[in-house]
Design a protein around this motif. Structure first.
Motif, mmCIF file in Angstrom:
data_model
loop_
_atom_site.group_PDB
_atom_site.id
_atom_site.type_symbol
_atom_site.label_atom_id
_atom_site.label_comp_id
_atom_site.label_asym_id
_atom_site.label_seq_id
_atom_site.Cartn_x
_atom_site.Cartn_y
_atom_site.Cartn_z
ATOM 1 N N GLN A 1 1.525 3.291 4.923
ATOM 2 C CA GLN A 1 1.044 4.058 3.775
ATOM 3 C C GLN A 1 0.704 5.487 4.183
ATOM 4 O O GLN A 1 1.077 6.458 3.491
ATOM 5 N N ARG A 2 0.003 5.646 5.299
ATOM 6 C CA ARG A 2 -0.395 6.989 5.754
ATOM 7 C C ARG A 2 0.820 7.820 6.145
ATOM 8 O O ARG A 2 0.904 9.013 5.825
ATOM 9 N N ASP B 1 -11.860 -4.749 4.038
ATOM 10 C CA ASP B 1 -12.541 -3.600 3.431
ATOM 11 C C ASP B 1 -11.619 -2.999 2.375
ATOM 12 O O ASP B 1 -10.471 -2.647 2.680
ATOM 13 N N GLU C 1 -7.100 -1.657 -3.928
ATOM 14 C CA GLU C 1 -6.423 -1.388 -5.197
ATOM 15 C C GLU C 1 -5.185 -2.254 -5.381
ATOM 16 O O GLU C 1 -4.890 -2.704 -6.495
ATOM 17 N N THR D 1 0.824 -1.212 0.000
ATOM 18 C CA THR D 1 0.000 0.000 0.000
ATOM 19 C C THR D 1 0.857 1.260 0.000
ATOM 20 O O THR D 1 0.511 2.247 -0.653
ATOM 21 N N GLU E 1 -1.856 3.475 -2.438
ATOM 22 C CA GLU E 1 -3.261 3.146 -2.647
ATOM 23 C C GLU E 1 -3.766 2.223 -1.555
ATOM 24 O O GLU E 1 -2.970 1.521 -0.906
ATOM 25 N N PRO E 2 -5.082 2.200 -1.314
ATOM 26 C CA PRO E 2 -5.647 1.334 -0.277
ATOM 27 C C PRO E 2 -5.587 -0.146 -0.656
ATOM 28 O O PRO E 2 -5.233 -0.504 -1.798
ATOM 29 N N VAL E 3 -5.948 -0.979 0.293
ATOM 30 C CA VAL E 3 -5.840 -2.425 0.122
ATOM 31 C C VAL E 3 -6.596 -2.917 -1.102
ATOM 32 O O VAL E 3 -6.102 -3.771 -1.856
ATOM 33 N N ALA F 1 -11.343 -0.180 1.205
ATOM 34 C CA ALA F 1 -10.903 1.181 1.502
ATOM 35 C C ALA F 1 -9.852 1.219 2.612
ATOM 36 O O ALA F 1 -9.339 2.294 2.942
ATOM 37 N N SER F 2 -9.519 0.056 3.177
ATOM 38 C CA SER F 2 -8.558 0.006 4.279
ATOM 39 C C SER F 2 -7.195 0.539 3.853
ATOM 40 O O SER F 2 -6.715 0.250 2.754
ATOM 41 N N THR F 3 -6.580 1.300 4.744
ATOM 42 C CA THR F 3 -5.217 1.786 4.523
ATOM 43 C C THR F 3 -4.327 1.237 5.636
ATOM 44 O O THR F 3 -4.805 0.624 6.584
ATOM 45 N N THR F 4 -3.036 1.445 5.516
ATOM 46 C CA THR F 4 -2.097 0.989 6.541
ATOM 47 C C THR F 4 -1.359 2.185 7.134
ATOM 48 O O THR F 4 -1.258 3.245 6.510
#
Length: 309
Positions: free
Chosen positions: A268-269, A260, A215, A206, A211-213, A262-265
């Motif tokens: 990544q953030r 989900d 993608e 990610t 990109e989120p999970v 839309a999940s991010t890590t």
């Protein structure tokens, strides 16, 4: 039991909050916080507000301070800083550590116990990990979401030191009494590596693509990178003698497919926001450990080359 929670971010704040609340009602247990800045000031003035999935409460520790010497020796240290702060923070907590002190790290990564033991050779350092989605919402406030918040800690093998095993079981009992889902295990390395398998691969992919999970798990190129990251971690674990199941990488990929989209890590953030990252504990560690064992990990080198360490 005297417990010091070191690092009051999402992890330390959540678990520390539950322990401190229990300590308020059961004075034989004393829970202290080692924190800093505006977060510490807010806790000192009005306690720590914990907004959990099922309940909300204010916890008041026996002491909240930025000076380890004010706390003094403790029975258990719950070590919850970021990996890049591990050595510096470990040096700072020397005043609370003695030969009988158990130190339990709940950080991302698989070599935290080894690193802590190198700085605190007198302590009884074990390994641990946690599963939680929580964060600092503001000074003195922790928010947790999702139903699965738990910690795992322990030893390797049934023949481990009996006295240390009893201490860890006593801490497990304290956590459970404080309404924390905690588990003592004699197979801690497997537990730590299974969590690492997911967070290291998912975080790397990610962050690499930004990109989120949802993608990064679709499309041949992105999925190939994610799969490669998983397989290389599993290969490294096997080379280090960690007893992961042969299909651990495949099962982890299947689990990622259920998340989900839309999940991010956190990695990544942090990359997106220009913050300091834990890439050194993720692909950085994999590359270093693999080189030491003569393994090739091209997917992790690819991630590390883009994100840096």
């Amino acid at each position: 039991m005297r417990v010091a929670v070191v690092g009051l971010g999402g992890v330390g704040g959540y678990f520390g909050g539950y322990l401190a609340r229990y300590g308020q009602e059961h004075r034989e247990h004393e829970v202290c916080f080692l924190a800093r800045g505006k977060h510490l000031q807010a806790i000192q003035e009005k306690g720590l507000l914990v907004k959990g999935q099922d309940q909300e409460f204010v916890a008041v520790p026996a002491l909240a301070t930025d000076k380890a010497e004010a706390i003094g020796p403790v029975d258990v240290v719950l070590f919850c800083t970021k990996g890049y702060d591990l050595e510096a923070t470990a040096e700072q907590i020397r005043p609370i550590v003695q030969a009988t002190t158990v130190v339990i790290p709940l950080l991302n990564g698989v070599d935290n116990a080894e690193r802590l033991q190198a700085v605190l050779p007198e302590a009884q350092v074990v390994n641990g990990c946690c599963y939680i989605f929580s964060w600092i919402a503001g000074p003195g406030e922790i928010v947790q979401s999702g139903p699965h918040s738990r910690m795992v800690f322990g030893l390797n093998g049934e023949g481990a030191d009996t006295g240390l095993k009893e201490k860890l079981q006593a801490f497990e009992a304290l956590c459970k009494a404080a309404s924390i889902r905690a588990k003592f295990t004699t197979a801690i390395e497997e537990a730590v590596w299974m969590k690492y398998l997911m967070i290291c691969a998912m975080g790397g992919a990610t962050a690499y693509y930004g990109e989120p999970v949802g993608e990064v798990r679709k499309g041949p190129e992105k999925r190939a990178l994610l799969t490669g990251l998983l397989q290389e971690i599993a290969q490294l674990a096997q080379a280090k003698g960690i007893a992961l199941a042969p299909d651990a990488a495949d099962k982890t990929l299947a689990l990622i497919d259920t998340l989900d989209p839309a999940s991010t890590t956190s990695l990544q953030r942090d990359v997106a926001q220009g913050h300091r990252t834990e890439i050194g504990s993720f692909s950085g560690y994999v590359v270093r450990a693999a080189e030491a064992l003569g393994l090739d990990v091209p997917a992790h080198r690819q991630v590390l080359e883009r994100l840096g360490e």
